[in-house]
Design an enzyme around this catalytic site. Structure first.
Site, mmCIF file in Angstrom:
data_model
loop_
_atom_site.group_PDB
_atom_site.id
_atom_site.type_symbol
_atom_site.label_atom_id
_atom_site.label_comp_id
_atom_site.label_asym_id
_atom_site.label_seq_id
_atom_site.Cartn_x
_atom_site.Cartn_y
_atom_site.Cartn_z
ATOM 1 N N ASP A 191 -11.328 0.784 4.743
ATOM 2 C CA ASP A 191 -10.357 1.352 5.679
ATOM 3 C C ASP A 191 -10.811 2.743 6.117
ATOM 4 O OD1 ASP A 191 -8.185 2.045 7.167
ATOM 5 O OD2 ASP A 191 -6.780 2.252 5.501
ATOM 6 N N GLU B 197 0.823 -1.223 0.000
ATOM 7 C CA GLU B 197 0.000 0.000 0.000
ATOM 8 C C GLU B 197 0.853 1.267 0.000
ATOM 9 O OE1 GLU B 197 -2.618 0.225 3.374
ATOM 10 O OE2 GLU B 197 -3.647 2.007 2.640
ATOM 11 N N ASP C 281 -5.980 12.649 4.398
ATOM 12 C CA ASP C 281 -6.243 11.213 4.565
ATOM 13 C C ASP C 281 -6.948 10.969 5.898
ATOM 14 O OD1 ASP C 281 -6.082 8.450 4.212
ATOM 15 O OD2 ASP C 281 -4.130 8.335 5.184
HETATM 16 C C1 RNT Z 1 -2.738 4.259 6.670
HETATM 17 C C2 RNT Z 1 -3.166 3.151 5.775
HETATM 18 C C3 RNT Z 1 -3.360 1.823 6.448
HETATM 19 C C4 RNT Z 1 -4.031 1.910 7.793
HETATM 20 C C5 RNT Z 1 -4.367 0.576 8.414
HETATM 21 C C6 RNT Z 1 -4.772 0.696 9.833
HETATM 22 O O1 RNT Z 1 -2.756 5.486 6.051
HETATM 23 O O2 RNT Z 1 -4.305 3.515 5.087
HETATM 24 O O3 RNT Z 1 -4.025 0.979 5.590
HETATM 25 O O4 RNT Z 1 -5.193 2.680 7.730
HETATM 26 O O5 RNT Z 1 -3.305 -0.267 8.240
HETATM 27 ZN ZN ZN Z 2 -5.290 2.010 3.952
#
Ligand code: RNT
Ligand code: ZN
Length: 416
Positions: A324, A224, A292
């Site tokens: 999320d 990610e 975010d």
């Molecule tokens: C953080 C990311 C991540 C978290 C989780 C808790 O900016 O989006 O995915 O939100 O791992």
């Molecule tokens: Zn995330």
């Protein structure tokens, strides 16, 4: 005949006039798995330490009473969400949600520490996904997998390997692929001198993590990216370009989070590009408000655009929908439910588009019809179809779930 049935009959006829089969749409929309994140229930706290501070540049705001304090409470709350949520479901766990009496370090976690989650998922008839946890730990610092300190890097590499074995165990136990998502917070508040070296170290750490072979039928890995976090405003090691490059080169899954890009940049427009170069994607469907912020997902244009991209292109097997968001300012179970129901609702709405016709108009250059039909779709009675979807899955329609949720608050969560 109930109002739900009456309104559905009318809606069915109205959609049929556009060549849309509402019964088929309901069935398809129920069958796409949606992976609900465990961390909305306790403000991303986890169970390692009751006083744990959330670090890593993410924040929950609000102090609404009644958050879950342990695995038992979180599962009870999640079961409430499940009783309000129609369709195929998974629960996405973070490594920090292990269920054990004694302290286990993150580089020593093992399947046995998550066995109760497997029992729970089986008893609820849902699947399991997993996430490494690099934040909220004394060794998190500003850098984890990209740290200049080899000891720190090795600790987190070991953690990720442990997690991949746990995910493999989940996949084997559940007979269903467990998608594992890796997100690190590594970055700088102010402009770093060297932007290259940490990225090179991250690449090497990832290579080491993925040198561990796990059964791809049991688990697959997503990575990610992020643009910035609180305290990492100027530089994030794991940027979009970094992971896009890494994933294309190594054929890993890219995780696209709705909140991890510039405010006018949308992930719905990235799916069709990335799937030319990658077999699969993970999504973190969220709602950024100016930053975010991980607000509860609502029925906004971007949510509908994401689902349109998946459905219109037949990407259901290649794009794995995860949620999320974390809101501590309202009832957490309601927040969980509202966001998850919206995701399913938007999926249904995508199945109610006359895709083949719309594509044909577009190919023929008939943009007039594209615009006209798309605008009609906005006022067709898809809410009546949504109610029927809920009813067919034995889940509450309209605001019934909210009354029950308020009762549960009065009887259970408020007393915590
Ligand atoms: C953080 C990311 C991540 C978290 C989780 C808790 O900016 O989006 O995915 O939100 O791992
Ligand atoms: Zn995330």
């Amino acid at each position: 005949m109930s109002n739900i049935e009456k309104s559905y009959e009318i809606a069915r006829d109205m959609f049929a006039a556009y060549g849309v089969d509402t019964d088929a749409a309901i069935e398809k929309a129920l069958n796409v798995p949606i992976s609900i994140h465990c961390w909305q229930g306790d403000d991303v706290g986890g169970f390692e330490n009751p006083d744990a501070q959330l670090t890593g540049g993410i924040q929950t705001t609000g102090n609404y009473p009644g958050k879950a304090r342990n695995a038992e409470e979180l599962r009870a709350d999640f079961s409430k969400v499940l009783s309000y949520f129609p369709g195929k479901t998974k629960i996405s766990l973070h490594a920090s949600y292990l269920d054990t009496d004694k302290k286990v370090e993150r580089d020593a976690i093992a399947p046995e520490h998550f066995a109760s989650w497997v029992d729970y998922a089986k008893s609820e008839g849902i699947g399991l996904d997993f996430n490494e946890t690099f934040f909220s730990h004394p060794k998190s610092g500003d850098f984890s997998l990209s740290s200049a300190d080899k000891g720190i890097r090795d600790f987190w590499i070991e953690h990720a390997k442990c997690c991949r074995k746990i995910a493999e165990y989940f996949g084997r136990e559940m007979g269903q692929t467990c998608y594992t998502n890796l997100w690190i917070h590594d970055g700088c508040k102010d402009n770093p001198v060297d932007r290259f070296a940490p990225r090179k170290r991250l690449e090497e750490s990832l290579d080491e993590i993925f040198s561990l072979q796990v059964d791809p039928a049991c688990t697959k890995d997503g990575l990610e990216s992020k643009l910035f976090g609180i305290g990492s405003e100027s530089y994030v090691v794991g940027s979009h370009e970094f992971y896009m490059g890494y994933c294309v080169k190594n054929q890993k899954l890219l995780t696209l989070d709705s909140g991890h890009f510039h405010p006018t940049e949308v992930i719905s427009n990235k799916i069709s590009s990335m799937l030319l170069f990658l077999p699969e994607l993970l999504l973190h469907v969220s709602r950024p408000v100016r930053w975010d912020s991980d607000h509860v997902v609502i029925m906004d244009d971007e949510l509908m655009a994401i689902m349109h991209e998946i459905v219109a292109n037949g990407f259901e097997e290649r794009v794995h929908i995860g949620l999320d968001y974390f809101d501590a300012s309202i009832n957490r179970i309601a927040a969980w439910t509202i966001g998850a129901r919206n995701a399913r609702k938007a999926l249904l709405r995508a199945y109610l588009e006359p895709i083949a016709d719309l594509k044909a108009y577009e190919l023929a250059g008939d943009n007039t019809s594209v615009l006209a039909v798309n605008e009609d779709l906005k006022t067709l009675p898809w809410g009546a179809v949504w109610n029927m979807l809920c009813a067919r899955d034995g889940k509450p329609t309209g605001r019934e779930w909210l009354e029950d949720c308020k009762r549960y608050e009065a009887d259970v969560t408020i007393k915590r």
